[in-house]
Design a protein around this motif. Structure first.
Motif, mmCIF file in Angstrom:
data_model
loop_
_atom_site.group_PDB
_atom_site.id
_atom_site.type_symbol
_atom_site.label_atom_id
_atom_site.label_comp_id
_atom_site.label_asym_id
_atom_site.label_seq_id
_atom_site.Cartn_x
_atom_site.Cartn_y
_atom_site.Cartn_z
ATOM 1 N N ILE A 104 22.308 84.903 17.348
ATOM 2 C CA ILE A 104 20.885 85.104 17.089
ATOM 3 C C ILE A 104 20.623 85.577 15.663
ATOM 4 N N LYS A 105 21.491 86.449 15.132
ATOM 5 C CA LYS A 105 21.212 87.084 13.848
ATOM 6 C C LYS A 105 22.027 86.529 12.683
ATOM 7 N N CYS A 106 23.213 85.993 12.956
ATOM 8 C CA CYS A 106 24.125 85.651 11.868
ATOM 9 C C CYS A 106 24.356 84.159 11.687
ATOM 10 N N ALA A 107 23.990 83.355 12.683
ATOM 11 C CA ALA A 107 24.380 81.940 12.681
ATOM 12 C C ALA A 107 23.894 81.195 11.454
ATOM 13 N N LYS A 108 22.647 81.419 11.056
ATOM 14 C CA LYS A 108 22.075 80.662 9.941
ATOM 15 C C LYS A 108 22.760 81.007 8.631
ATOM 16 N N GLU A 109 22.916 82.303 8.347
ATOM 17 C CA GLU A 109 23.496 82.722 7.069
ATOM 18 C C GLU A 109 24.971 82.345 6.956
ATOM 19 N N LEU A 110 25.674 82.357 8.095
ATOM 20 C CA LEU A 110 27.107 82.041 8.078
ATOM 21 C C LEU A 110 27.383 80.569 8.344
ATOM 22 N N GLY A 111 26.360 79.818 8.716
ATOM 23 C CA GLY A 111 26.557 78.414 9.045
ATOM 24 C C GLY A 111 27.401 78.216 10.287
ATOM 25 N N LEU A 112 27.207 79.079 11.287
ATOM 26 C CA LEU A 112 28.016 79.002 12.512
ATOM 27 C C LEU A 112 27.588 77.825 13.374
ATOM 28 N N GLU A 154 36.293 85.203 4.692
ATOM 29 C CA GLU A 154 36.443 86.328 5.612
ATOM 30 C C GLU A 154 35.602 87.528 5.186
ATOM 31 N N ARG A 155 35.630 87.852 3.884
ATOM 32 C CA ARG A 155 34.871 89.011 3.397
ATOM 33 C C ARG A 155 33.373 88.815 3.604
ATOM 34 N N ALA A 156 32.898 87.615 3.339
ATOM 35 C CA ALA A 156 31.467 87.338 3.514
ATOM 36 C C ALA A 156 31.071 87.467 4.985
ATOM 37 N N PHE A 157 31.950 87.013 5.875
ATOM 38 C CA PHE A 157 31.669 87.136 7.312
ATOM 39 C C PHE A 157 31.471 88.593 7.693
ATOM 40 N N TYR A 158 32.426 89.453 7.298
ATOM 41 C CA TYR A 158 32.322 90.871 7.652
ATOM 42 C C TYR A 158 31.062 91.502 7.069
ATOM 43 N N THR A 159 30.721 91.143 5.831
ATOM 44 C CA THR A 159 29.556 91.725 5.168
ATOM 45 C C THR A 159 28.271 91.369 5.896
ATOM 46 N N VAL A 160 28.132 90.101 6.256
ATOM 47 C CA VAL A 160 26.910 89.652 6.933
ATOM 48 C C VAL A 160 26.801 90.291 8.318
ATOM 49 N N VAL A 161 27.878 90.272 9.087
ATOM 50 C CA VAL A 161 27.838 90.806 10.451
ATOM 51 C C VAL A 161 27.557 92.306 10.424
#
Length: 782
Positions: A690-698, A719-726
Motif C-alpha cells: 500500500i505504501k511502498c510499491a510505487k516508489e520501489l516499483g514492486l 538494497e539501501r534504497a529499499f531499507y530507506t523507503v520502507v
C-alpha cells in the motif's frame, strides 16, 4: 495445620487408597492459596502434575463441611472430551462424600440435565457454549441453579486466551455473577502459561480481587525427544551433507539412529542458558526398535512408514495439525497394516467425528495393556487421561511452544518420562526452485519450539488487548435474548461494563446498535426499549449461536444407522469421501437436511473439513533464523534431519539468508525474510503493497506467510534504497487504518457479518495487525 490435615476425611482416605506417599508441590500450593485466602488462584504446573485434584481437594473439603445450597462450583473445560474425562475422575473422588458431580454439553442425556435442574448441587462441568445456552434458554432457573456459587474452575485456561472464546468465557462468568448476585472465586489451571502475571490479571478482571500465582517447586524431569526429516519421495538428505563449510569442524553428536536422544531437563524454575551451553544436558542413546522389513505399500510415504515401524507393539499418539492430515495419515497407516497382514491398530480422533467414535477411541486407549495408536488433532492435546502412553509423534511442527508442550505432556504419565518423536515431511525441492523454497521451514520451526523452551522456558504470552467486535455483537444479542426488553442505557450498561470490552467506546457501541436496528437484528418497542428483532431471532435460535468460534456448514455423514461424523462441501453421489480413517462412496446427498449417506469402500482420497489456521510468534521466527546461523548441532536430531539442516545452513550461508533480510535472487527478483510473527508479517506485507510499491516499483509480491515474500523491484532500486523507503513509510504511518485496502472488509470472526463494516475494518487494523512489532523490525534495518 498442614494442607493434608486440613482436607476432609474422605479426601484423606482417597489419598491413602491411591497410595500417594506425599502431596505434590502444586497440591500444597493450591491448598495454601485456597484455604488461606479469598483471592483468585492461577495454578501453573507440569502436565499430569495433579492440578485438577489440587484445585478440587480444598473446594470439596469446603463443600463437605458446608454444603452449598445450589451448584457450588462450575468447572469450565475447552472440549467435551476433556469434560467427559474429568467427570469420571471427579465422580470417583466425590462418591464417598455424596457430593454430586454433573456434566452438561450436547452429548449429555436430557434426563441427566433434568435431574440437575430439579436438585442443583455439587459440581457442574461444562463448556463455555453450554453455559451460554443455560444463561439464554434457562434464564428463569439461573438463580436457583447458581444462588450459592462459590468457585469457577477454568481448566486449560491457556487454550481460551488467544481468541473470542476466552473473552466469551470471561463475559459469561461476569454475566452470571451479575444475574445471580454472587462473587465466585476463579481458579485457573494450565501447564503452559507464558506470562502468568498477565493471565492472573485476566482471570481477576472486573472482580476487584487479586490473583495468587503460587511459585511451585517441581522436580527435574527427563525428556525424550527425537526429530527426523523425510522427503515424501525420492532419496533422503545424504549423510555427506553433515560436513560443515570448509575449514570448520563438524559438531555432530552421535545418538541412536532408531531411538530418540534422552534429554535431562532442568526444573521449571531454572531456565536453560540461552548461549547454547548444554552442560546440564545428558545424552543417553536408547535401544533401537527392531523395525519390520518390507512394510511399505506401493508409492509409500517414508515418513509415515517410519511412524508405522515405531508404533509397533506400543501405545502411541500421532498428532497432526489438521483434520484433513489426520484422515490422510490414518488411511495410509491402515494401508500399512493391510499390506503386512496385521490387524488394524490405528484409531482416529478429531472434532468432526461423531461422539460415539471419539468416545470409543478414548475408552480403548484407557486400557494400559492396549497396543493401539491414535491419530489425533488438538482434540487430544488437552488434559484427557488416555492411560499409559509410551510415545507421542508430531507430524511437522505445531504452531506454538504451548502446543508442543501440551502434546509432549500427553506421554510421560505413570512416572515414565515424556517422549516426543517429530516427523518432518516435505516434497523434494524442484531443480529450478527459488532459494527460499529450498529451506525446510517446518524443520526449523520444530527446532525453534524445542530450543526456546530448553533455553529460556519461553511460552507465548496471551493476546488480551484486541478489539473483539464480533464477540461484542454476539454478547449483545445473547443478553437481549436472555433478559428480554432493555432500554438502550440498560443494554449499554450490561455490555460495556463487561471487562473484555474495555477498549470498546460508547460511540462504537452506538454504531453497532444503529446497524442492528436498520437490519432488524434488534427491534425498538413503542416504549423505546430494545428486544431481539426478527432477523436476530433467526440468529439466536440456531443452536450454533452459543459458540463464538467459526464453523462451516456441516453435513452429517451416515452409513446405515451409524453416524460417522461431519463434512463440509460434500461431493455429489458417486464420488468418494474420507472420514474416520476410511474411504466411503457417496450414495445420496440431502442438502435440505444436511445429510450424506455413504458406503465404505477401499482406496484413498483427500479429506476436507474447512480451513486450518495457526499463528506463529515473532520470537519463534527469530529463533528459526538463529538455527540457520549457528553451527552447533541439536542432540535430538536424527540422521536425515541433521543432514537436511546442514544442507539448509549451507544454502543460507551461500545465499546470505540469515545475514540480511533482503536477498537478491537474480535479476530484479528479490526475497524478503523479515523473521516476524504472523500478524507483524501481515502488517509489513500491507505496508509494502500500500505504501511502498510505487516508489520501489514492486510487482508480483508473493508471500509464504510468515516465512518470506518474493517480489520484483525496479532495476534502479538497490538494497539501501529499499531499507530507506520502507523505514520512512513505517515511521510516517500514524493511523493503522491506512493498511486496509480500499473497499476491503476483512471478516475473520464468526459474527463479523453482523458488524458494521467500519468496525470490522477498525478491529482488524487496530486489534489484529501487529504494527508496533513491524515498526520495530523495520527500524532495526535502517
Amino acid at each position: 495445620m498442614g494442607v493434608f490435615d486440613r482436607y476432609a476425611p474422605f479426601i484423606q482416605d482417597f489419598i491413602y487408597d491411591h497410595e500417594w506417599e506425599n502431596l505434590r508441590g502444586v497440591q500444597v500450593a493450591a491448598g495454601e492459596a485456597i484455604f488461606g485466602t479469598e483471592d483468585h488462584v492461577l495454578l501453573t504446573a507440569q502436565t499430569a502434575s495433579g492440578k485438577t485434584e489440587a484445585a478440587f481437594f480444598p473446594i470439596l473439603t469446603e463443600f463437605w463441611e458446608d454444603p452449598p445450597a445450589s451448584v457450588g462450583a462450575i468447572y469450565i473445560g475447552p472440549t467435551k472430551a476433556l469434560i467427559n474425562d474429568q467427570f469420571y475422575r471427579l465422580t470417583d473422588l466425590c462418591e464417598e462424600a455424596r457430593i454430586p458431580v454433573w456434566h452438561w454439553h450436547g452429548d449429555v442425556s436430557a434426563s441427566h440435565k433434568a435431574k440437575l435442574m430439579k436438585q442443583p448441587s455439587g459440581v457442574l462441568q461444562l463448556t463455555p457454549e453450554s453455559l451460554e445456552a443455560i444463561l439464554m434458554r434457562r434464564h428463569s432457573a439461573v438463580a436457583k441453579l447458581f444462588c450459592d456459587l462459590r468457585y469457577v474452575v477454568i481448566d486449560e485456561v491457556h487454550s481460551l486466551l488467544r481468541g473470542d472464546r476466552g473473552g466469551q468465557c470471561l463475559c459469561l462468568i461476569e454475566r452470571l455473577s451479575h444475574m445471580v448476585g454472587v462473587d465466585p472465586r476463579r481458579i485457573g489451571l494450565s501447564a503452559t502459561i507464558g506470562d502468568p502475571e498477565a493471565v492472573g490479571a485476566f482471570l481477576a478482571a472486573g472482580t476487584g480481587r487479586k490473583t495468587i500465582v503460587p511459585r511451585i517447586e517441581e522436580p527435574p524431569r527427563t525428556w525424550r525427544i527425537s526429530m527426523e526429516h523425510f522427503y515424501t519421495t525420492g532419496p533422503q538428505a545424504p549423510e555427506s551433507l553433515l560436513r560443515t563449510r570448509e575449514g570448520e569442524e563438524a559438531q555432530v553428536i552421535a545418538v541412536s539412529e532408531e531411538g530418540p536422544a534422552s534429554i535431562q531437563k532442568s526444573s521449571g524454575i531454572t531456565p536453560w542458558s540461552p548461549d547454547g551451553n548444554e552442560k546440564s544436558t545428558q545424552i543417553i542413546p536408547l535401544s533401537p526398535d527392531e523395525p519390520p522389513t518390507d512394510v511399505a505399500p506401493t508409492n509409500a510415504d517414508p515418513g509415515i512408514g517410519y511412524i508405522f515401524e515405531h508404533t509397533a507393539r506400543r501405545k502411541c499418539l500421532v498428532f497432526t495439525n489438521s483434520r484433513e492430515e489426520a484422515e490422510d495419515v490414518c488411511t495410509v497407516l491402515r494401508a500399512y497394516c493391510e499390506k503386512n497382514h496385521e490387524p488394524d491398530r490405528f484409531l482416529i480422533h478429531h472434532g468432526n467425528l461423531s461422539a460415539s467414535i471419539r468416545e470409543s477411541a478414548e475408552e480403548l486407549m484407557r486400557d494400559d495393556a492396549s497396543e493401539l495408536s491414535i491419530v489425533a488433532t488438538a482434540t487430544l492435546e488437552l488434559g484427557i487421561d488416555v492411560g499409559r502412553l509410551e510415545r507421542a509423534f508430531q507430524i511437522d511442527a505445531p504452531f506454538t511452544v504451548s502446543g508442543f508442550l501440551q502434546r509432549m505432556g500427553r506421554t510421560g504419565r505413570r512416572d515414565a518420562p515424556p517422549e516426543m518423536w517429530f516427523v518432518m515431511r516435505e516434497d523434494q525441492p524442484e531443480a529450478r526452485a527459488l532459494t527460499p523454497e529450498t529451506i525446510p521451514w517446518k524443520l526449523l520451526q520444530g527446532i525453534a519450539l524445542v530450543q526456546l523452551y530448553r533455553e529460556e522456558h519461553w511460552v507465548e504470552a496471551p493476546r488480551l488487548d484486541r478489539l473483539p467486535y464480533s464477540l461484542l455483537c454476539h454478547q449483545t444479542l445473547a443478553i437481549l435474548a436472555s433478559e428480554g426488553e432493555l432500554t438502550p442505557a440498560q443494554l449499554a450498561s450490561r455490555v460495556l461494563t463487561l471487562t473484555f470490552f474495555h477498549r470498546v467506546s460508547a460511540d462504537d457501541f452506538r454504531e453497532l446498535l444503529r446497524f442492528h436496528l436498520e437490519r432488524d437484528y434488534i427491534e425498538q418497542t413503542e416504549t423505546g426499549g430494545l428486544i431481539v428483532g426478527l432477523a436476530g431471532e433467526r440468529v439466536v435460535n440456531n443452536y450454533k449461536f452459543y459458540a463464538v468460534f467459526q464453523e462451516n456448514v456441516e453435513y452429517t455423514v451416515r452409513c446405515d444407522s451409524q453416524e460417522i461424523g461431519t463434512l463440509v462441501a460434500p461431493p455429489p453421489p458417486g464420488e468418494k469421501v474420507a472420514i474416520a480413517g476410511h474411504v466411503w462412496i457417496v450414495e445420496e446427498v440431502d442438502h435440505k437436511r444436511h445429510l450424506l449417506y455413504v458406503t465404505q469402500v477401499k482406496g484413498r482420497v483427500p479429506a476436507y473439513f474447512g480451513e486450518c489456521s495457526g499463528d506463529i510468534d515473532t520470537h519463534v521466527l527469530e529463533r528459526m533464523r538463529r538455527a540457520l546461523e549457528e553451527h552447533a548441532p541439536y542432540p535430538y536430531l536424527q540422521e536425515n534431519a541433521r543432514a537436511r539442516l546442514a544442507q539448509a545452513r549451507h544454502v543460507a550461508a551461500n545465499g546470505g539468508l540469515a545475514r540480511s533480510p533482503l536477498v537478491s535472487l537474480g535479476g530484479n527478483m528479490w526475497c524478503l525474510l523479515p523473521w516476524l510473527g504472523s500478524y507483524a508479517f501481515l502488517a509489513l506485507e500491507r505496508l509494502l503493497k500500500i505504501k511502498c510499491a510505487k516508489e520501489l516499483g514492486l510487482k508480483g509480491l508473493d508471500s509464504s506467510r510468515p516465512y518470506y515474500m518474493t517480489f520484483i523491484m525496479a532495476p534502479e532500486v538497490d538494497e539501501r534504497a529499499f531499507y530507506t523507503v520502507v523505514a520512512a513509510e513505517a515511521e510516517a504511518l500514524e493511523d493503522p487504518m491506512e493498511l486496509i485496502y480500499p473497499g476491503e472488509v476483512p471478516t475473520f470472526e464468526k459474527y463479523d457479518e453482523l458488524v458494521p463494516e467500519k468496525l470490522i475494518r477498525k478491529g482488524f487494523a487496530e486489534g489484529t495487525l501487529d504494527i508496533a512489532c513491524m515498526k520495530r523490525r523495520v527500524a532495526q534495518w535502517s
